[in-house]
Enzyme design. Structure first.
Site, mmCIF file in Angstrom:
data_model
loop_
_atom_site.group_PDB
_atom_site.id
_atom_site.type_symbol
_atom_site.label_atom_id
_atom_site.label_comp_id
_atom_site.label_asym_id
_atom_site.label_seq_id
_atom_site.Cartn_x
_atom_site.Cartn_y
_atom_site.Cartn_z
ATOM 1 N N LYS A 239 8.377 109.755 -8.334
ATOM 2 C CA LYS A 239 8.939 110.277 -9.577
ATOM 3 C C LYS A 239 8.403 111.688 -9.776
ATOM 4 O O LYS A 239 7.203 111.910 -9.763
ATOM 5 C CB LYS A 239 8.560 109.381 -10.745
ATOM 6 C CG LYS A 239 9.283 109.723 -12.036
ATOM 7 C CD LYS A 239 8.410 110.480 -12.998
ATOM 8 C CE LYS A 239 9.068 110.534 -14.383
ATOM 9 N NZ LYS A 239 8.277 111.295 -15.348
ATOM 10 N N GLN A 240 9.316 112.637 -9.943
ATOM 11 C CA GLN A 240 8.922 114.034 -10.030
ATOM 12 C C GLN A 240 9.785 114.773 -11.044
ATOM 13 O O GLN A 240 10.945 114.428 -11.266
ATOM 14 C CB GLN A 240 9.067 114.699 -8.654
ATOM 15 C CG GLN A 240 8.602 116.134 -8.570
ATOM 16 C CD GLN A 240 7.156 116.317 -8.974
ATOM 17 O OE1 GLN A 240 6.868 116.571 -10.142
ATOM 18 N NE2 GLN A 240 6.235 116.174 -8.013
#
Length: 352
Positions: A239-240
């Site tokens: 997750k970014q």
């Protein structure tokens, strides 16, 4: 939401996003999402049959089930941003059952929230939607405020309450990052031993990453390297934040870089910036999900669709969107989640 509705909502960004053809990493080099993603990618890894089962459960649930894309509702802001600040716009979410109801009605693949929220509703909902336990947090009750992810429970307890996966955050670049890397790597090893999948929030954090008015916390080179560290400790999904700029290494003048990172391997187009993030997730073998960001009111729909289009066309795996969904009326939150999912269901929107 139809394809024409998506184009209309994107407005002046539509052509730049929907017609762009990437010439950095070719799409043929990427391991793209699809109905067979777990079989094609993870079945050849060291992940156990139990991990494969839970990954498949996550990919098969909700409106995007069977597509290879995922939509996750994350609500850990009660700790990360204080419950009052997070839930004042819609106080029903002080009750964790409403968080789970939003994820289910919103057609999400899974719900990521705290030990307390999921444990409180475990027996009623663990079999109805995949649980993702966020095992560490930055708490805001210390004065003066500090930013440090600490563990709030054990991986075994996540398994006991019925989790399909665990999630954690590392503040790469912070003074505490070495400890966080060790802690999360050990936690992910234990999670895999117990058969749970792993999701890593790969955030960069250092005051030096803001320079001359530019915030390089969201630079493609810094976030891409954070992703690469995340998959190195065996995160199954990364997750970014969506990249907004590039050149963080050269601007801050640290670490190591190659000029081809900013010429041949990326451009200023947001899809190419995001593709650099995907490439650092082992060319997409670990799925990249980008965050929806904070709620900004009327522009939330447009910005959420924009992020989804960029992620999908870059070769990403989906979107993880919380505040924009839960900081509005329940039915409006459901509609927003569905609209984002419609981007991934739209066959007209393909990999650039």
């Amino acid at each position: 939401m139809t394809y024409d509705d998506i184009v209309s909502t994107l407005g002046q960004d539509a052509d730049n996003l929907l017609l762009h053809e990437s010439k950095t990493f070719r799409k043929e080099q990427l391991h793209l999402p699809g109905p067979d993603f777990v079989d094609r990618i993870f079945a050849q890894t060291n992940r156990s049959p139990q991990v494969l089962r839970n990954l498949q459960q996550l990919f098969d649930h909700g409106r995007l089930g069977g597509t290879g894309f995922i939509s996750i509702l994350p609500i850990d802001q009660g700790i990360e941003h204080t419950a009052g600040a997070s839930f004042a716009p819609n106080p029903i979410y002080f009750d964790p059952e409403n968080i789970l109801k939003l994820a289910i009605e919103g057609g999400c693949n899974g719900v990521a929230t705290t030990f307390g929220n999921l444990a409180m509703m475990s027996r009623k909902y663990a079999h109805k939607i995949p649980f993702i336990v966020k095992i560490n947090h930055n708490e805001l009750l210390t004065y003066p405020s500090k930013y440090n992810q600490i563990m709030f429970g054990s991986v075994d307890e996540a398994w006991n309450l019925g989790a399909a996966a665990v999630g954690a955050t590392i503040y790469f670049g912070s003074e505490e990052s070495s400890r966080q890397i060790i802690e999360v790597a050990e936690a992910f090893e234990r999670a895999h031993q117990l058969g749970m999948a792993t999701i890593l929030w790969c955030y960069t954090r250092n005051s030096a990453f803001k320079k001359d008015g530019t915030d390089y916390h969201v630079a493609a080179d810094l976030t891409g390297q954070a992703n690469h560290l995340g998959v190195t400790i065996q995160a199954d999904i990364i997750k970014q934040k969506l990249p907004e700029t590039n050149g963080g290494f050269t601007a801050v003048n640290f670490s190591k870089s190659d000029k081809r990172m900013y010429t041949e391997l990326s451009t200023d187009n947001p899809i190419d910036l995001c593709r650099y993030q995907v490439a650092n997730c082992y060319m997409g073998r670990a799925g990249l999900i980008n965050s929806g960001g904070e709620s900004q009111g009327e522009s939330d729909l447009q910005q959420s669709l924009r992020t989804a289009v960029i992620n999908k066309r870059a070769g990403g795996t989906g979107l993880i969107m919380g505040r924009r969904a839960f900081q509005r009326e329940f039915t409006e939150g459901v509609e927003l989640l569905h609209a984002v999912q419609d981007v991934y269901l739209a066959k007209e929107i393909t990999v650039a």
